[in-house]
Write an enzyme that holds these catalytic residues in place. Structure first.
Site, PDB file in Angstrom:
ATOM      1  N   LYS A  67       0.836  -1.199   0.000  1.00 14.08           N
ATOM      2  CA  LYS A  67       0.000   0.000   0.000  1.00 14.08           C
ATOM      3  C   LYS A  67       0.869   1.248   0.000  1.00 14.08           C
ATOM      4  CE  LYS A  67      -3.980   1.942   2.543  1.00 14.08           C
ATOM      5  NZ  LYS A  67      -4.911   1.694   3.671  1.00 14.08           N
ATOM      6  N   SER A 141      -9.491   1.619   2.521  1.00 15.70           N
ATOM      7  CA  SER A 141      -8.633   2.448   1.694  1.00 15.70           C
ATOM      8  C   SER A 141      -7.558   1.651   0.970  1.00 15.70           C
ATOM      9  CB  SER A 141      -7.975   3.525   2.572  1.00 15.70           C
ATOM     10  OG  SER A 141      -7.156   2.937   3.579  1.00 15.70           O
ATOM     11  N   SER A 165     -10.122  -0.823   6.625  1.00 17.82           N
ATOM     12  CA  SER A 165      -9.480  -0.768   5.311  1.00 17.82           C
ATOM     13  C   SER A 165      -8.753  -2.046   4.930  1.00 17.82           C
ATOM     14  CB  SER A 165      -8.497   0.407   5.266  1.00 17.82           C
ATOM     15  OG  SER A 165      -9.173   1.630   5.449  1.00 17.82           O
TER      16      SER A 165
END
Length: 565
Positions: A67, A141, A165
């Protein structure tokens, strides 16, 4: 004298397959930074040399996506905002630990900017679409990380989870998401969202793969796992009425998941979900959101017109600037009361079973600021309301200092449906054991050394596998004798001109398939094998490079017939 071409090894082949897959799926919004393919191929060859020298590398050649708010040396850390980007001097500890185990970092992935959101659309790098339906959101996210795994590009991916997330994207894309106990995995080298709540999470296609990665990332556990009285798993299950509005078919899918746990021997107990949903609302509606301003508020205030700032994210973070301190103390007192009520409601239950999210909206539903439908206007038409709806079941987990596992639990209308198991801190391993009961047994077709009586058949038996039947493949394959120890064949799909090959169909526990994959030796690979009855199941195929010079034994009709020639 011409320079010899670099050696093509099994790990290099895997790297090349990943880059070919990136090109084939054409999902540029998944990535923020991709490493050059040549760099990964060089690292793969180095790993091969280390393995040959006897080094133990449990993740050798596994491709890892990271990420974009987690530091990867050599790639900018953007947190989804190009004007915020900086060049990290070293990998974050979680990345370094997986690399030390042999993982190859392929790149950094897209996210809801500053990890603020559960939708996966709040990014100047593009809205990340579902791996299964491009008209729907991927969830956020950690959007790019989940989709990279679901599309078969990466084997593992790192995300973060403050409000869900690391779980909502797993549910929407049909993969596993592990959200560990806070503090179990280091968060150094991670751009914070809410530093006191943040967790680094892992995505994988199977529970064993995710567990292995989490174990390699984790710090030593500072305290023993809470004691458990022996007996069947005790699962807290709220009524579907308490779950609130769900997408069509989702209540039935949830009830089916609960029934599977019960059929596997678990004891289901009713629970009042009220303290969980009340705490979930506090994460964004209360004063706790002020910590997001602490993380990146000064950057936004100093450059309010910086290129690439997402207006929804800016609105959430800047609004938190003016929350008075006394409100935070009041919310902390309220949260403590809700945490106590939630603990009492759980009692001695091992886990709470919930849908991971209430529904899976489309991109259009999240983007729309107005809708003629009152339902969409209240739940999805407003992007902030859509996000709040998605966090109904996930927002409270870190506030209550709990751990969670998000796991696939079937399909609704052709799209993945996922559930979540939540438990007390440091019961991470317990939750994954329970989650294995949610997945139906796997089936696998074998044609060589795993056949009954052959040298590798004990691997299947040790995993609890049982033979379903002996059959043949569809007449679209060729069989080759490989030069391996022990001897084994390589199955190659060629389509027209192929033959039917003897095969055995085995059934094994869902976690068994992941464990079998983990020890699968090169040049074997797992793919879909078509059987004579038209069904397709996972089965062992062979990497093309290993077929060069291998004897074609198709005419024998199978491996056992060839051995007995």
């Amino acid at each position: 004298m011409p320079v010899p071409a670099p050696l093509v090894t099994p790990l290099v082949t895997r790297v090349r397959a990943a880059y070919a897959r990136i090109e084939a799926v054409d999902r540029p919004e998944v990535w923020i930074g991709l490493r050059p393919q040549s760099d990964l191929e060089a690292e793969a060859r180095s790993l091969e040399a280390r393995l040959a020298a006897g080094e133990q590398l449990p993740l050798a050649g596994r491709l890892l996506a990271v990420k974009g708010n987690i530091d990867v040396a050599g790639l900018p850390t953007t947190a989804g905002c190009p004007s915020y980007a900086y060049e990290p001097s070293a990998d974050a500890p979680v990345v370094a630990r997986l690399r030390a185990a042999g993982a190859l970092v392929i790149g950094t992935t897209n996210l809801d900017q500053f990890a603020t959101g559960l939708v996966g659309t709040r990014s100047p790098y593009g809205a990340v679409r579902s791996a299964h339906d491009p008209s729907r959101i991927s969830g956020g996210s950690s959007s790019g990380s989940a989709v990279a795994v679901a599309l078969g590009i990466a084997d593992l991916a790192l995300g973060t989870d403050t409000a869900g997330s690391g779980r909502v994207p797993a549910a929407f894309n049909g993969i596993v998401g592990l959200k560990p106990t806070r503090g179990l995995v280091p968060t150094q080298g991670v751009v914070p969202a809410c530093a006191s709540l943040d967790c680094v999470t892992v995505f994988a296609r199977t529970l064993p793969e995710a567990e292995q990665a989490l174990a390699l990332m984790a710090n030593p556990v500072p305290q023993p796992v809470p004691a458990r009285v022996p007996g069947p798993w005790r699962i807290a299950v709220p009524s579907t009425a308490q779950l609130g509005e769900l997408d069509p078919g989702w209540a039935e899918a949830y009830e089916s998941a609960a029934a599977r746990l019960q059929a596997a021997g678990a004891v289901l107990r009713a629970i009042d979900l009220t303290p969980f949903t009340q705490a979930a609302a506090m994460l964004y509606e209360g004063a706790f959101v002020a910590e997001r301003y602490t993380a990146v508020g000064a950057f936004i205030d100093g450059a309010p017109d910086a290129p690439g700032l997402d207006p929804t994210v800016v609105g959430i973070i800047t609004a938190a600037r003016d929350i008075p301190a006394h409100r935070l103390f009041a919310d902390q007192a309220e949260l403590a009361a809700l945490r106590a009520a939630a603990t009492d409601a759980l009692g001695d239950a091992d886990a709470l079973l919930l849908p991971t999210a209430p529904g899976h909206p489309t991109l259009a539903e999240v983007d729309a600021h107005r809708s003629p439908s009152s339902q969409l206007r209240s739940n999805r038409g407003d992007p902030i309301a859509a996000n709040a709806r998605l966090g109904r079941f996930t927002n409270s987990t870190n506030l209550f200092d709990q751990c969670a596992v998000a796991a696939p639990a079937g399909e609704v209308a052709g799209l993945p449906f996922g559930v979540m198991l939540i438990g007390p801190a440091h019961t991470d391993e317990r939750l994954t054991r329970i989650a294995t009961l949610l997945t139906p047994p796997s089936r696998i077709a074998v044609v060589g050394a795993h056949l009954t009586g052959q040298p590798l058949n004990p691997q299947l038996l040790s995993l609890g596998a049982r033979l379903i039947r002996t059959t043949t493949t569809a007449p679209v394959y060729r069989l080759h004798a490989l030069r391996t120890d022990p001897p084994k064949p390589g199955l190659e799909r060629i389509g027209e001109g192929g033959s039917a090959i003897e095969a055995e169909l085995w059934e094994l526990p869902a976690e068994g398939l992941g464990r079998l994959i983990a020890v699968l030796p090169a040049p074997m690979t797992l793919g879909r094998v078509e059987l004579t009855d038209g069904t397709a199941v996972p089965g062992f195929l062979c990497e093309p490079y290993a077929l060069d010079g291998a004897a074609d034994i198709t005419s024998h009709g199978g491996w056992r017939a060839y051995l007995g020639r």
